[in-house]
Design a protein around this motif. Structure first.
Motif, mmCIF file in Angstrom:
data_model
loop_
_atom_site.group_PDB
_atom_site.id
_atom_site.type_symbol
_atom_site.label_atom_id
_atom_site.label_comp_id
_atom_site.label_asym_id
_atom_site.label_seq_id
_atom_site.Cartn_x
_atom_site.Cartn_y
_atom_site.Cartn_z
ATOM 1 N N ARG A 130 0.811 -1.221 0.000
ATOM 2 C CA ARG A 130 0.000 0.000 0.000
ATOM 3 C C ARG A 130 0.848 1.277 0.000
ATOM 4 N NH1 ARG A 130 -2.742 -3.403 -1.319
ATOM 5 N NH2 ARG A 130 -4.744 -4.086 -0.529
ATOM 6 N N SER A 131 2.079 1.181 0.498
ATOM 7 C CA SER A 131 2.937 2.368 0.574
ATOM 8 C C SER A 131 4.306 2.024 -0.007
ATOM 9 C CB SER A 131 3.068 2.813 2.036
ATOM 10 O OG SER A 131 3.845 3.978 2.119
ATOM 11 N N LEU A 132 4.732 2.824 -0.988
ATOM 12 C CA LEU A 132 5.993 2.584 -1.681
ATOM 13 C C LEU A 132 6.719 3.905 -1.879
ATOM 14 C CD1 LEU A 132 7.866 0.712 -3.440
ATOM 15 C CD2 LEU A 132 6.419 1.353 -5.379
ATOM 16 N N THR A 133 8.041 3.881 -1.684
ATOM 17 C CA THR A 133 8.851 5.055 -2.024
ATOM 18 C C THR A 133 9.946 4.630 -2.996
ATOM 19 O OG1 THR A 133 10.380 4.756 -0.148
ATOM 20 C CG2 THR A 133 8.459 6.195 0.205
ATOM 21 N N LEU A 134 10.143 5.455 -4.014
ATOM 22 C CA LEU A 134 11.186 5.221 -5.015
ATOM 23 C C LEU A 134 11.914 6.516 -5.391
ATOM 24 C CD1 LEU A 134 9.210 2.811 -7.391
ATOM 25 C CD2 LEU A 134 11.219 2.206 -6.017
ATOM 26 N N PRO A 154 -1.794 -0.663 -8.898
ATOM 27 C CA PRO A 154 -3.035 0.086 -8.664
ATOM 28 C C PRO A 154 -3.549 0.059 -7.221
ATOM 29 C CG PRO A 154 -3.483 -1.938 -9.869
ATOM 30 C CD PRO A 154 -1.991 -1.808 -9.783
ATOM 31 N N ARG A 155 -3.015 -0.825 -6.379
ATOM 32 C CA ARG A 155 -3.497 -0.912 -4.996
ATOM 33 C C ARG A 155 -2.767 0.020 -4.030
ATOM 34 N NH1 ARG A 155 -3.489 -6.235 -6.876
ATOM 35 N NH2 ARG A 155 -1.432 -6.610 -6.016
ATOM 36 N N ILE A 156 -1.661 0.631 -4.465
ATOM 37 C CA ILE A 156 -0.954 1.484 -3.501
ATOM 38 C C ILE A 156 -1.761 2.756 -3.222
ATOM 39 C CG2 ILE A 156 1.347 0.564 -3.996
ATOM 40 C CD1 ILE A 156 1.993 3.092 -5.495
ATOM 41 N N PHE A 161 5.673 9.145 -0.332
ATOM 42 C CA PHE A 161 5.143 9.888 0.829
ATOM 43 C C PHE A 161 4.003 10.832 0.481
ATOM 44 C CE2 PHE A 161 9.624 9.051 2.279
ATOM 45 C CZ PHE A 161 9.289 8.095 3.216
ATOM 46 N N SER A 162 3.366 10.612 -0.669
ATOM 47 C CA SER A 162 2.209 11.417 -1.084
ATOM 48 C C SER A 162 1.011 10.499 -1.252
ATOM 49 C CB SER A 162 2.485 12.037 -2.452
ATOM 50 O OG SER A 162 2.739 13.378 -2.360
ATOM 51 N N GLY A 163 -0.126 10.939 -0.780
ATOM 52 C CA GLY A 163 -1.335 10.147 -0.980
ATOM 53 C C GLY A 163 -1.693 10.068 -2.453
ATOM 54 N N VAL A 164 -2.241 8.928 -2.857
ATOM 55 C CA VAL A 164 -2.662 8.733 -4.241
ATOM 56 C C VAL A 164 -4.146 9.096 -4.320
ATOM 57 C CG1 VAL A 164 -2.942 7.068 -6.113
ATOM 58 C CG2 VAL A 164 -0.951 6.916 -4.588
ATOM 59 N N THR A 165 -4.468 10.096 -5.137
ATOM 60 C CA THR A 165 -5.843 10.591 -5.247
ATOM 61 C C THR A 165 -6.571 9.932 -6.418
ATOM 62 O OG1 THR A 165 -5.239 12.384 -6.747
ATOM 63 C CG2 THR A 165 -5.076 12.855 -4.367
ATOM 64 N N LYS A 166 -7.889 10.152 -6.461
ATOM 65 C CA LYS A 166 -8.674 9.666 -7.605
ATOM 66 C C LYS A 166 -8.183 10.332 -8.884
ATOM 67 C CE LYS A 166 -12.981 8.338 -5.365
ATOM 68 N NZ LYS A 166 -14.427 8.558 -5.268
#
Length: 192
Positions: A130-134, A154-156, A161-166
């Motif tokens: 659910r949370s990944l940093t690259l 698509p599940r993250i 460190f930024s939320g994934v929005t619609k």
């Protein structure tokens, strides 16, 4: 204690923290003392840690050789690893061994030397990620970096460190249609 209670207990444990230890190879973890935390690490009767978090950030690792064997030596339940921090090392690729930890939900890989954006494809095997940093890897400079990652994973819910929005998801889908060619499916009639 059933497995679910054990998972709750383990999830509340502090991380096994080997950050800032100048570790060059994974096998060095066996002889290295983890950093002390605010709370002491609980151990099983066999002396292995009961945590679900392994922090290896700010070292000089350039590969994950022996990662599986070493985590089995250090952790009572390595299959329950939920958080691995490998940020600020010298990794040049995403080792497939990481994809064997199916309970992994947080993976930090920022500040390494990963060049190929295609390395991200390997992480699609992780159902709970659910949370990944690259960020801070050379791949970040590739065109469409963020959208490629969001399409591939698509599940993250948090990326760099930024939320994934619609809106991010919508833009990523548009980007995908414009930039990623679908794989051709061979039709039996064409093959005859």
């Amino acid at each position: 204690m059933n497995k679910r209670d054990n998972m709750k207990t383990v999830a509340q444990e502090p991380p096994l923290d080997y950050s800032f230890k100048s570790i060059h190879v994974i096998s060095d973890l066996v002889s290295e003392e983890p950093r002390p935390g605010l709370r002491p690490l609980r151990q099983s009767k066999s002396g292995k840690s009961l945590t679900q978090s392994l922090w290896l950030n700010n070292n000089v690792l350039n590969d994950l050789k022996d990662f599986s064997q070493v985590t089995s030596q250090l952790l009572e339940h390595p299959e329950n690893l939920a958080w691995i921090d490998l940020s600020f090392n010298d990794l040049t690729s995403i080792d497939p061994i990481l994809t064997t930890f199916f309970n992994l939900s947080v993976l930090y890989l920022h500040g390494n030397s990963i060049h190929r954006l295609g390395e991200v494809d390997k992480l699609a095997l992780l159902p709970r990620l659910r949370s990944l940093t690259l960020h801070g890897n050379p791949m970040e400079e590739e065109k469409g970096y963020r959208y490629y990652v969001l399409c591939t994973l698509p599940r993250i819910t948090t990326f760099d460190f930024s939320g994934v929005t619609k809106a991010d998801r919508t833009t990523a889908e548009v980007w995908k249609r414009m930039n990623i060619k679908p794989k051709k499916v061979r039709n039996k009639h064409n093959a005859l």
